[in-house]
Enzyme design. Structure first.
Site: not given
Length: 550
Positions: A149, A351
């Site tokens: 991430k 996401s």
């Protein structure tokens, strides 16, 4: 005699029509991707259309947009009508690879004699501003789940971490494989030869002609002179104007009649950042999707008996966790009515964008779609010292131990950081569990594919994060097939769709309020400015927004 369709792809292409009147006026001459694809599909079946010519270059298109257009051009070519692409140059200083990849879908490629073929390959870039933050006195404090991430890396690192480099390398490799294969098939060359030619680029137009990468050298006037001689058309028409014009034959008139009632396939869009509230549109930040608006649209579809299937079109890097979860819940509620829901991914569905797509019956993505990024991040930049250097100070009086936990003036305490870690763990665990449930995968297997990692659509398909590869038209066909509908005997409607009169009417329910146009506010300008500067904003389900594939 007939009409020659023109595609001007130098201006850029919109994913969705602008919501606000101001944005619509500014983009009034820009086509949507759906319009161009629809025009090519319709033109292939229209005896009055004799061919298509496309001007390439200029504004960059995403890899997924290019792949959607390539499919549409391939469909047009099945009609046997000429399809010609021309350009002054495939990049004068690089970045000609993706435009050339699009050009290879056409039957014939023209390049201006003075032009180049800057088909130099694929680059994945990431921007890091940690050094600038240190000089300014800003203290970045971010937590993430998990190592891939990388959005927070923009603020916390000075270079790519090893996981980030691994992910970027695979993104570039996957995109390059797709482009090389596409060029090789269309130009009838070995993939090894294509790679060799790319490594020898940039090259002048004549060298491209000698290598079999282009068909003709000439200027715009030469292209049109040749087409006029070959086709003897009596008029030219931009593809978006062609698809927008009214019916001209009895058959077209019949298709526009309100009777008999045709079964509807509804298109619900999730575009831009995802947030709680209504859809938004800011001058700098672009369109945004609010859970209130999208949820109201999905509920309206569920309550409409004429709607037999739904295409959820997602082009979003994500945003708010709770907003994404609210939209996912409405998708599940819609599916419970028995109607098929097909998710169609645009250039990016990552996401929170992946979160809202994952409960669909089928997920369709282009090989070049950026997707996945099943992870979470949050944090803040502490600007107290930076403001102090220019004589600005702030003092606050608070009640509650954590009242200023997310204040940009104070660093996290140890207890607050522990609380932040708990939040990250909870959201990440929930994301992984729901993704595993929606995708029908063991949680351990899904978690190995998560960890915040971004995938191309091709790799996501191989890992079962995506079901099928294709564009909007493929998703629409799947929706019809699953609902038992004839693809040519349906009506497609966008929801919400409100004309000017309905926008002026006062809302009577919260759903009416949710689908009304949100005003253009200074908040939107501020968010847009943050986006432009690469600064973080609200939303823990956000993909690594620093990646750029070119």
């Amino acid at each position: 005699m007939g009409t020659l369709l023109e595609l001007d792809l130098t201006r850029g292409v919109l994913e969705t029509p602008p919501a606000s009147p101001i944005a619509a006026f500014r983009a009034r001459h820009l086509p949507t991707l759906r319009e161009l694809v629809g025009a090519l599909r319709k033109g292939a079946r229209d005896d009055g259309v004799v061919g298509v010519v496309a001007h390439l270059g200029g504004h960059r298109l995403s890899l997924a947009q290019v792949q959607e257009l390539r499919e549409a051009v391939a469909d047009f070519r099945t009609s046997g009508k000429p399809a010609v692409a021309w350009t002054e140059s495939f990049g004068e200083t690089g970045q000609g690879t993706v435009p050339y990849y699009l050009a290879t879908a056409f039957e014939e490629i023209w390049v201006q004699p003075s032009g180049d073929l800057a088909i130099t390959g694929v680059t994945v870039q990431a921007v890091f501003i940690r050094g600038a933050l240190d000089k300014a006195g800003v203290i970045p404090q971010f937590g993430k789940r998990a190592e891939y991430k990388t959005a927070a890396d923009t603020f916390t690192e000075r270079e790519m971490t090893e996981p980030a480099r691994e992910m970027a390398s695979r993104l570039a490799e996957s995109a390059y494989e797709q482009i090389v294969e596409g060029i090789a098939v269309r130009r009838r060359l070995d993939t090894a030869k294509v790679r060799e030619l790319v490594d020898s680029a940039p090259m002048p137009a004549q060298a491209g002609l000698d290598a079999g990468l282009v068909d003709r050298l000439g200027y715009r006037s030469d292209v049109y002179d040749e087409l006029e001689k070959q086709l003897q058309y009596d008029d030219r028409l931009l593809a978006e104007r062609y698809i927008r014009r009214g019916p001209r034959t009895l058959e077209e008139v019949r298709k526009t009649l309100p009777w008999p009632q045709k079964p509807l396939v509804a298109v619900v869009r999730v575009t831009g950042g995802i947030s709680v509230g209504r859809n938004s549109n800011s001058p700098m930040g672009g369109p945004g999707s609010g859970s209130d608006t999208v949820g109201a649209a999905l509920r309206a579809v569920a309550d409409n008996d004429h709607v037999k299937a739904v295409v959820l079109r997602v082009d979003s890097p994500g945003g708010s966790y709770v907003a994404s979860d609210a939209i996912r819940n409405e998708v599940l509620r819609l599916r419970s009515t028995g109607r098929p829901v097909i998710a169609s991914m645009g250039g990016v569905a990552a996401s929170g964008g992946y979160f809202v797509a994952m409960p669909a019956d089928v997920i369709v993505a282009q090989p070049g779609t950026i997707t996945g990024s099943i992870g979470v991040l949050t944090g803040k930049g502490v600007v107290r010292d930076a403001l102090g250097r220019i004589g600005i100070s702030r003092e606050a009086v608070s009640e509650g131990a954590n009242a200023e936990m997310f204040s940009a003036q104070e660093e996290f305490t140890e207890e607050q950081w522990a609380r932040l870690e708990e939040i990250l763990d909870r959201i990440y665990k929930d994301f992984v569990a729901k993704a595993a449930q929606d995708r029908g995968l063991p949680e351990e297997r899904l978690e190995s594919l998560a960890r915040g990692r971004v995938w191309t659509g091709a790799d996501a398909h191989s890992h079962k994060l995506v079901d099928e590869l294709g564009g909007f038209q493929h998703a629409l066909t799947l929706a019809c097939n699953r609902a038992g509908l004839d693809r040519d005997e349906i009506a497609v409607t966008s929801v919400p769709h409100r004309n000017l009169l309905s926008q002026l009417k006062a809302p009577t329910t919260t759903d009416d309020l949710a689908v009304s146009a949100a005003p253009l506010t200074l908040d939107g300008l501020t968010t847009g400015l943050y986006n432009a500067l690469g600064l973080p904003h609200a939303g823990v389900l956000r993909m690594p927004f620093s990646w750029e594939i070119s």
